[in-house]
Design an enzyme around this catalytic site. Structure first.
Site, PDB file in Angstrom:
ATOM      1  N   LEU A  79       0.934  -1.221  -0.025  1.00  0.00           N
ATOM      2  CA  LEU A  79       0.034  -0.029  -0.055  1.00  0.00           C
ATOM      3  C   LEU A  79       1.139   1.295  -0.024  1.00  0.00           C
ATOM      4  O   LEU A  79       0.761   2.061  -0.845  1.00  0.00           O
ATOM      5  CB  LEU A  79      -0.863  -0.041   1.207  1.00  0.00           C
ATOM      6  CG  LEU A  79      -1.655   1.290   1.474  1.00  0.00           C
ATOM      7  CD1 LEU A  79      -2.893   1.250   0.397  1.00  0.00           C
ATOM      8  CD2 LEU A  79      -2.536   1.071   2.847  1.00  0.00           C
ATOM      9  N   GLY A  84       1.896   7.711   3.032  1.00  0.00           N
ATOM     10  CA  GLY A  84       2.264   6.612   4.221  1.00  0.00           C
ATOM     11  C   GLY A  84       0.929   7.050   4.938  1.00  0.00           C
ATOM     12  O   GLY A  84      -0.055   6.069   4.696  1.00  0.00           O
ATOM     13  N   SER A  85       0.855   7.667   5.976  1.00  0.00           N
ATOM     14  CA  SER A  85      -0.211   7.901   6.648  1.00  0.00           C
ATOM     15  C   SER A  85      -1.272   8.481   5.843  1.00  0.00           C
ATOM     16  O   SER A  85      -2.561   8.012   6.023  1.00  0.00           O
ATOM     17  CB  SER A  85       0.183   8.834   7.941  1.00  0.00           C
ATOM     18  OG  SER A  85       1.232   8.603   8.689  1.00  0.00           O
ATOM     19  N   TRP A  97       8.834   0.461   1.609  1.00  0.00           N
ATOM     20  CA  TRP A  97       8.663   0.002   3.148  1.00  0.00           C
ATOM     21  C   TRP A  97       7.522  -1.184   2.906  1.00  0.00           C
ATOM     22  O   TRP A  97       6.744  -1.318   4.035  1.00  0.00           O
ATOM     23  CB  TRP A  97       7.936   1.016   3.864  1.00  0.00           C
ATOM     24  CG  TRP A  97       8.275   2.444   3.849  1.00  0.00           C
ATOM     25  CD1 TRP A  97       7.693   3.486   3.442  1.00  0.00           C
ATOM     26  CD2 TRP A  97       9.767   2.884   3.902  1.00  0.00           C
ATOM     27  NE1 TRP A  97       8.232   4.958   3.398  1.00  0.00           N
ATOM     28  CE2 TRP A  97       9.547   4.463   3.716  1.00  0.00           C
ATOM     29  CE3 TRP A  97      11.054   2.382   4.283  1.00  0.00           C
ATOM     30  CZ2 TRP A  97      10.616   5.198   3.651  1.00  0.00           C
ATOM     31  CZ3 TRP A  97      11.974   3.311   4.232  1.00  0.00           C
ATOM     32  CH2 TRP A  97      11.963   4.720   3.979  1.00  0.00           C
ATOM     33  N   ASP A 138      -8.593  -3.176   9.591  1.00  0.00           N
ATOM     34  CA  ASP A 138      -9.412  -3.175  10.604  1.00  0.00           C
ATOM     35  C   ASP A 138      -9.219  -4.424  11.398  1.00  0.00           C
ATOM     36  O   ASP A 138      -9.137  -4.594  12.612  1.00  0.00           O
ATOM     37  CB  ASP A 138     -10.769  -3.297   9.927  1.00  0.00           C
ATOM     38  CG  ASP A 138     -11.507  -1.701  10.011  1.00  0.00           C
ATOM     39  OD1 ASP A 138     -10.881  -0.860  10.423  1.00  0.00           O
ATOM     40  OD2 ASP A 138     -12.398  -1.524   9.177  1.00  0.00           O
ATOM     41  N   ARG A 153      19.543 -10.694  40.690  1.00  0.00           N
ATOM     42  CA  ARG A 153      20.418  -9.748  40.633  1.00  0.00           C
ATOM     43  C   ARG A 153      20.709  -9.104  42.234  1.00  0.00           C
ATOM     44  O   ARG A 153      19.784  -8.760  42.626  1.00  0.00           O
ATOM     45  CB  ARG A 153      20.263  -8.575  39.637  1.00  0.00           C
ATOM     46  CG  ARG A 153      21.314  -7.328  39.617  1.00  0.00           C
ATOM     47  CD  ARG A 153      22.867  -7.979  39.088  1.00  0.00           C
ATOM     48  NE  ARG A 153      23.647  -6.825  39.158  1.00  0.00           N
ATOM     49  CZ  ARG A 153      24.882  -6.860  38.951  1.00  0.00           C
ATOM     50  NH1 ARG A 153      25.484  -7.995  38.940  1.00  0.00           N
ATOM     51  NH2 ARG A 153      25.571  -5.951  38.763  1.00  0.00           N
ATOM     52  N   GLU A 169       0.824   0.515  10.179  1.00  0.00           N
ATOM     53  CA  GLU A 169      -0.640   0.091  10.074  1.00  0.00           C
ATOM     54  C   GLU A 169      -1.309   1.324  10.895  1.00  0.00           C
ATOM     55  O   GLU A 169      -2.138   1.129  11.639  1.00  0.00           O
ATOM     56  CB  GLU A 169      -0.656  -1.066  10.648  1.00  0.00           C
ATOM     57  CG  GLU A 169      -0.459  -2.224   9.695  1.00  0.00           C
ATOM     58  CD  GLU A 169      -0.619  -3.477  10.070  1.00  0.00           C
ATOM     59  OE1 GLU A 169      -1.961  -3.797  10.887  1.00  0.00           O
ATOM     60  OE2 GLU A 169      -0.088  -4.535   9.866  1.00  0.00           O
ATOM     61  N   GLY A 170      -0.720   2.415  10.799  1.00  0.00           N
ATOM     62  CA  GLY A 170      -1.260   3.797  11.274  1.00  0.00           C
ATOM     63  C   GLY A 170      -0.518   4.303  12.563  1.00  0.00           C
ATOM     64  O   GLY A 170      -0.628   3.482  13.424  1.00  0.00           O
TER      65      GLY A 170
HETATM   66  C1  LIG Z   1       8.952  -1.730   9.966  1.00  0.00           C
HETATM   67  C2  LIG Z   1       7.911  -1.454   8.850  1.00  0.00           C
HETATM   68  C3  LIG Z   1       7.235  -2.451   7.975  1.00  0.00           C
HETATM   69  C4  LIG Z   1       6.295  -1.663   7.051  1.00  0.00           C
HETATM   70  N1  LIG Z   1       5.376  -2.647   6.232  1.00  0.00           N
HETATM   71  C5  LIG Z   1       4.370  -2.325   5.265  1.00  0.00           C
HETATM   72  C6  LIG Z   1       4.052  -3.092   4.550  1.00  0.00           C
HETATM   73  O1  LIG Z   1       4.017  -4.570   4.414  1.00  0.00           O
HETATM   74  N2  LIG Z   1       3.151  -2.568   3.442  1.00  0.00           N
HETATM   75  C7  LIG Z   1       2.838  -1.160   3.546  1.00  0.00           C
HETATM   76  O2  LIG Z   1       2.215  -0.930   2.572  1.00  0.00           O
HETATM   77  N3  LIG Z   1       3.594  -0.668   4.201  1.00  0.00           N
HETATM   78  C8  LIG Z   1       4.439  -0.854   5.120  1.00  0.00           C
HETATM   79  N4  LIG Z   1       5.035   0.168   6.120  1.00  0.00           N
HETATM   80  C9  LIG Z   1       4.807   1.551   5.711  1.00  0.00           C
HETATM   81  C10 LIG Z   1       4.023   2.267   6.840  1.00  0.00           C
HETATM   82  O3  LIG Z   1       2.678   1.817   6.621  1.00  0.00           O
HETATM   83  C11 LIG Z   1       4.292   3.494   6.910  1.00  0.00           C
HETATM   84  O4  LIG Z   1       5.571   3.809   7.314  1.00  0.00           O
HETATM   85  C12 LIG Z   1       3.118   4.270   7.856  1.00  0.00           C
HETATM   86  O5  LIG Z   1       1.883   4.363   7.193  1.00  0.00           O
HETATM   87  C13 LIG Z   1       3.667   5.865   7.870  1.00  0.00           C
HETATM   88  O6  LIG Z   1       3.855   6.711   6.885  1.00  0.00           O
HETATM   89  P1  LIG Z   1       5.336   7.188   6.711  1.00  0.00           P
HETATM   90  O7  LIG Z   1       6.497   6.327   6.957  1.00  0.00           O
HETATM   91  O8  LIG Z   1       5.371   7.629   5.234  1.00  0.00           O
HETATM   92  O9  LIG Z   1       5.194   8.365   7.399  1.00  0.00           O
HETATM   93  P2  LIG Z   1       4.441   9.946   7.285  1.00  0.00           P
HETATM   94  O10 LIG Z   1       3.163   9.533   6.694  1.00  0.00           O
HETATM   95  O11 LIG Z   1       5.409  10.872   6.628  1.00  0.00           O
HETATM   96  O12 LIG Z   1       4.241  10.224   8.766  1.00  0.00           O
HETATM   97  C14 LIG Z   1       5.280  10.742   9.585  1.00  0.00           C
HETATM   98  C15 LIG Z   1       4.885  11.051  11.064  1.00  0.00           C
HETATM   99  O13 LIG Z   1       4.114  12.171  10.866  1.00  0.00           O
HETATM  100  C16 LIG Z   1       3.075  12.387  12.049  1.00  0.00           C
HETATM  101  N5  LIG Z   1       1.627  12.141  11.109  1.00  0.00           N
HETATM  102  C17 LIG Z   1       1.527  11.833  10.245  1.00  0.00           C
HETATM  103  N6  LIG Z   1      -0.107  11.727   9.931  1.00  0.00           N
HETATM  104  C18 LIG Z   1      -0.411  12.553  10.884  1.00  0.00           C
HETATM  105  C19 LIG Z   1      -1.787  12.850  11.427  1.00  0.00           C
HETATM  106  N7  LIG Z   1      -2.775  12.720  10.481  1.00  0.00           N
HETATM  107  N8  LIG Z   1      -1.966  13.576  12.496  1.00  0.00           N
HETATM  108  C20 LIG Z   1      -0.846  13.637  13.390  1.00  0.00           C
HETATM  109  N9  LIG Z   1       0.190  13.320  12.962  1.00  0.00           N
HETATM  110  C21 LIG Z   1       0.587  12.659  11.883  1.00  0.00           C
HETATM  111  C22 LIG Z   1       3.288  10.850  12.771  1.00  0.00           C
HETATM  112  O14 LIG Z   1       4.093  11.291  13.916  1.00  0.00           O
HETATM  113  C23 LIG Z   1       3.875  10.017  11.808  1.00  0.00           C
HETATM  114  O15 LIG Z   1       4.844   9.091  12.612  1.00  0.00           O
HETATM  115  C24 LIG Z   1       6.058  -0.194   6.988  1.00  0.00           C
HETATM  116  C25 LIG Z   1       6.666   0.453   7.936  1.00  0.00           C
HETATM  117  C26 LIG Z   1       7.839   0.035   8.674  1.00  0.00           C
HETATM  118  C27 LIG Z   1       8.406   0.844   9.712  1.00  0.00           C
END
Ligand SMILES: Cc1cc2nc3c(=O)[nH]c(=O)nc-3n(C[C@H](O)[C@H](O)[C@H](O)COP(=O)(O)OP(=O)(O)OC[C@H]3O[C@@H](n4cnc5c(N)ncnc54)[C@H](O)[C@@H]3O)c2cc1C
Length: 396
Positions: free
Chosen positions: A127, A133-134, A163, A244, A272, A380-381
């Site tokens: 995804l 991401g988010s 990712w 979900d 310990r 996952e959020g």
């Molecule tokens: C170990 C690991 C495994 C993963 N595996 C998968 C996978 O199998 N499939 C897949 O599709 N993805 C995967 N991901 C990706 C993951 O779903 C995303 O990293 C995640 O959705 C966050 O997106 P981003 O890293 O781009 O962070 P961003 O979206 O850039 O967000 C960065 C930070 O901004 C803040 N933020 C973002 N939005 C908001 C909001 N609405 N309100 C307040 N604060 C906010 C939060 O602090 C957030 O952590 C994986 C990630 C990791 C670390």
């Protein structure tokens, strides 16, 4: 024994004990978790052993047409207490294949379910993108109508996924792409893409997360109607329904890690000696252990409540419609994931503190947990996204 208010019944307790026992005897010897280099590869022998033990098949009850969230949580919590590597391998198989279970055709299930449930085929859920991401609904992977694909009404996929756990080694990907010009969640369609499709390439990413993660490049990858998961334009709902189910179970993973860290800290504080007695006789140590135990148990109860709410809702968390208020499946799943992952971070960090230097030695249980516990607060959020969901459900 009572079965209400989240005391597990005897059969559930037996199931958890059996999973932990199998994990110690049959899975731990196959795990790579002490070798970070090997941890970057999919551990196929481990996955196949989980297939032989019937653990993967438990992810897809009812011939793949139903899913029991509480069962999934008990499985993940029990495995995580013994081997986070086995736990994660199992969870990713479920996350990657659940869109097919939920929305795939009979032909797709017949082709792939036996392979995925036996551990012979590795699944992945694709995804996230560099720019989405988010805000997953901002995804840009393009699915362009393609008359030349040789399939009536086919598409060509072009773009990038980032990712993605199990990439680029997985055998099949559930992929979310933009088929229409509509903005946001509308216009997103889900596809099952076998890894051997022409134009699909990828590379591993070096991450602080001891399971394989990679990037995928789609260079005109052909997909047809037989590859669709659900309806054209219904893909975002497929993704949200999958999350979900899996969100409370990320909490269960966190509870399993917290319990393992708590058990280690209690044992260490008893053994310990310092300042003329065992560490645990220091009141501040006892209070810290008590806080760790309380947060772990509170997290467990929130996870079980969320899973039970999902199951009571007929195996659906509400999907994109996000219904139910604070005590519906969506609100409960968000609270469970938020609280459990944050609690596990506290508990693992506290266990490291109580162990002192030895916890940071490479290969120590707590060194591994310290690395593993971080990522679930992001994927996952992220925690902040869960807070936004909880606030929205609260205002309903
Ligand atoms: C170990 C690991 C495994 C993963 N595996 C998968 C996978 O199998 N499939 C897949 O599709 N993805 C995967 N991901 C990706 C993951 O779903 C995303 O990293 C995640 O959705 C966050 O997106 P981003 O890293 O781009 O962070 P961003 O979206 O850039 O967000 C960065 C930070 O901004 C803040 N933020 C973002 N939005 C908001 C909001 N609405 N309100 C307040 N604060 C906010 C939060 O602090 C957030 O952590 C994986 C990630 C990791 C670390």
């Amino acid at each position: 024994m009572a079965t209400t208010a989240f005391v597990l019944d005897e059969e559930q307790q037996r199931f958890c004990a059996q999973v932990r026992e199998q994990a110690v005897e049959r899975l731990l010897p196959l795990a790579h978790q002490d070798d970070p280099a090997l941890g970057e590869r999919v551990n196929r022998p481990l996955l196949e052993e989980m297939g032989r033990l019937g653990l993967l098949a438990r992810l897809f009850p009812g011939g793949g047409r139903s899913a029991a969230a509480l069962d999934l949580c008990l499985l993940r919590e029990s495995l995580a207490q013994v081997s986070t590597e086995a736990e994660t391998a199992l969870a990713l198989q479920g996350l990657g294949f659940y869109p097919v279970v939920q929305s795939g055709s009979e032909a797709q299930l017949a082709r792939w379910l036996p392979e995925v449930a036996s551990g012979r085929a590795v699944a992945a859920f694709a995804l996230s993108e560099p720019g989405a991401g988010s805000d997953a609904a901002a995804l840009a992977l393009e699915a362009k109508p393609d008359g030349a694909a040789g399939t009536d009404g086919g598409w060509r996929l072009s773009g990038e996924k980032c990712w993605i756990s199990n990439a680029p080694e997985a055998d099949l990907y559930t992929v979310f792409a933009r088929t229409g010009p509509e903005a946001g969640a509308r216009g997103v369609t889900a596809f099952l893409v076998p890894a051997d499709r022409p134009g699909l390439t990828g590379e591993p990413l070096d991450m602080i997360s001891p399971h394989p993660i990679g990037r995928l490049r789609f260079d005109g990858v052909p997909v047809g109607p037989a590859d669709l998961l659900g309806e054209v334009g219904g893909g975002f709902r497929v993704a949200m329904r999958t999350l979900d189910l899996f969100r409370p179970s990320v909490g269960a993973f966190a509870v399993g890690m917290a319990q393992a860290a708590l058990d280690a800290a209690v044992a260490h504080a008893a053994a310990r000696e310092a300042f003329g007695g065992p560490l645990r006789d220091l009141q501040s140590v006892g209070h810290r252990l008590a806080e760790m135990a309380t947060r772990t148990e509170a997290a467990r109860l929130l996870v079980y409540a969320a899973a039970a709410a999902y199951d009571a809702n007929g195996g659906t968390g509400g999907g994109a419609s996000r219904s139910g208020g604070l005590h519906g499946p969506t609100g409960r799943a968000a609270m469970a994931k938020l609280f459990a992952t944050e609690a596990a971070q506290y508990v693992v960090d506290s266990a490291v503190q109580l162990h002192g230097a030895r916890a940071l030695r490479r290969g120590h249980l707590l060194e591994r947990l310290y690395r593993e516990v971080r990522a679930p607060r992001i994927y996952e959020g992220a925690s902040e996204v869960q807070l936004s969901i909880i606030a929205r459900e609260l205002y309903r």
